[in-house]
Each structure stands twice: as C-alpha cells, then as structure tokens.
Design a protein around this motif. Structure first.
Motif, PDB file in Angstrom:
ATOM      1  N   ALA A  14      50.270   2.680  28.234  1.00 51.04           N
ATOM      2  CA  ALA A  14      51.479   3.348  27.645  1.00 51.04           C
ATOM      3  C   ALA A  14      51.451   2.939  25.973  1.00 51.04           C
ATOM      4  O   ALA A  14      51.495   1.137  26.046  1.00 51.04           O
ATOM      5  CB  ALA A  14      52.370   3.176  28.701  1.00 51.04           C
ATOM      6  N   ASN A  73      49.748   8.156  26.798  1.00 48.00           N
ATOM      7  CA  ASN A  73      48.763   7.044  27.841  1.00 48.00           C
ATOM      8  C   ASN A  73      47.398   6.916  27.823  1.00 48.00           C
ATOM      9  O   ASN A  73      46.934   7.931  27.779  1.00 48.00           O
ATOM     10  CB  ASN A  73      49.693   7.557  29.477  1.00 48.00           C
ATOM     11  CG  ASN A  73      50.985   6.914  29.389  1.00 48.00           C
ATOM     12  OD1 ASN A  73      51.828   6.059  29.504  1.00 48.00           O
ATOM     13  ND2 ASN A  73      51.712   8.039  29.155  1.00 48.00           N
ATOM     14  N   VAL A  89      49.835  -1.002  32.854  1.00 53.71           N
ATOM     15  CA  VAL A  89      50.790  -0.207  32.143  1.00 53.71           C
ATOM     16  C   VAL A  89      51.147  -0.451  30.266  1.00 53.71           C
ATOM     17  O   VAL A  89      51.517   0.379  29.626  1.00 53.71           O
ATOM     18  CB  VAL A  89      51.935   0.566  32.402  1.00 53.71           C
ATOM     19  CG1 VAL A  89      52.920  -0.562  32.340  1.00 53.71           C
ATOM     20  CG2 VAL A  89      52.311   1.612  31.930  1.00 53.71           C
TER      21      VAL A  89
END
Length: 192
Positions: free
Chosen positions: A99, A122, A95
């Motif tokens: 992100a 994202n 992530v």
C-alpha cells in the motif's frame, strides 16, 4: 387523512413516473471508454523519461501534493482507538510494502494549467509484477459543468509504496528527493 384531490394527484404522478420508466430506452454508455496517453512512452528515451518523472517529485512537491496542509496526523477519536479503528502499525504485514501513495501532476485539458495532488494506491498481483490499483478519479477528472474541478488528466505520476509522511517536513525549503525514511521501497515512475 389526505383529501381526495391530493390522493388523486399522488396516484396520477405515480402513474406518470411508472409510464416514463416503462418506456425509457435502456441505459447505455454514450461515451467510449477513455484511456490516458502513456505517461512515459516505450521506445527511445524511456529510461530518461522515468528518471525525469521520479526526479520531479522532490520533498517539497510531495509535501504540497500529499499532505494537503494538514495541521496534524491521525488523532484518536474521543473514546480512544479500538481494534477496528487503530492506525496500522508500521512494518507489520505485507500491506506496509504494497500500500502506498500516488503523487500526480495534473494538466487541465482546456487551459493547460498544472496542479498536483495525491491518492492512495495498492500493488496487485499481476503477470508483469508492476500494477498498482487506484480510483479512476485520481487519474482523470472531467466535470462538464463549470463547478470548479475542470477537465484534468494525470500527466506525471509516481508511486511510493510504504509511503511514510511522518518525517516529511510540512514546508520543506530544499529540493532533495525522499530518502528511505519517507520512501522505504523507493519512488517508482508510472508509465501508463
């Protein structure tokens, strides 16, 4: 206990609402779907358009649009951080690479006024490996009533995966572009 008159009034209102709901036409979208114009159209000048988009977003512009004049970054709640409310540790998991933050320049359709803002985004799995998901209100805001938001559309946008505002000065004087400490995976122009 309510009076007989009050009870009769309530029952009458409920019957009226029920009748209105039963006879109302089915809900439908009166407006066609809205698609933004490409921010960087394909064809001649495409690479120059992407470069101009990325070069626009200097440290100063990112700070103005993305930090919103915050006085502090995340602070723990009164009871301290717990396992569900702890900030994500930098560099942990995928992530941190997928992100990020979208920085956008808005143009008011009615007045031509320009402003900047930012939203989260994202990266999602896609055939072209180049899709970022964000909320629709990050790309277009249209308030038909005059309540201060206007009718704005995104006209210049970049995505910074893994954006880290820790080292972003709150009021930078320079016009330099963000380095690896702020944009560890680069600054990516958004075409559409």
């Amino acid at each position: 206990m309510p009076s007989r008159r009050a009870l009769t009034t309530v029952i009458g209102l409920l019957a009226l609402v029920t009748a209105l709901l039963a006879t109302a036409p089915p809900a439908r979208a009166d407006a066609a779907a809205f698609e933004l114009r490409p921010l960087v159209p394909a064809g001649a000048g495409y690479q120059d358009g992407l470069r101009a988009e990325v070069d626009y977003w200097t440290l100063g512009r990112m700070a103005d649009a993305g930090l919103n004049n915050e006085d502090a970054d995340a602070t723990p709640p009164p009871g301290g951080w717990d396992d569900l409310g702890r900030p994500w540790p930098r560099g942990q998991g995928l992530v941190s690479r997928t992100a990020g933050k979208l920085f956008m320049q808005y143009t008011d359709v009615d007045t031509g006024a320009v402003s900047t803002s930012s939203c989260s985004g994202n990266v999602v799995t896609s055939a072209n490996r180049s899709v970022v998901l964000t909320a629709a209100h990050c790309l277009r805001v249209h308030t038909p009533l005059d309540i201060g938001f206007g009718n704005v559309v995104a006209t210049n946008m970049v995505f910074v995966p893994g954006f880290d505002g820790t080292n972003l000065p709150r009021d930078p004087a320079g016009t330099s572009l963000p380095g690896k400490d702020i944009a560890p995976y680069g600054v990516w122009g958004v075409t559409r």
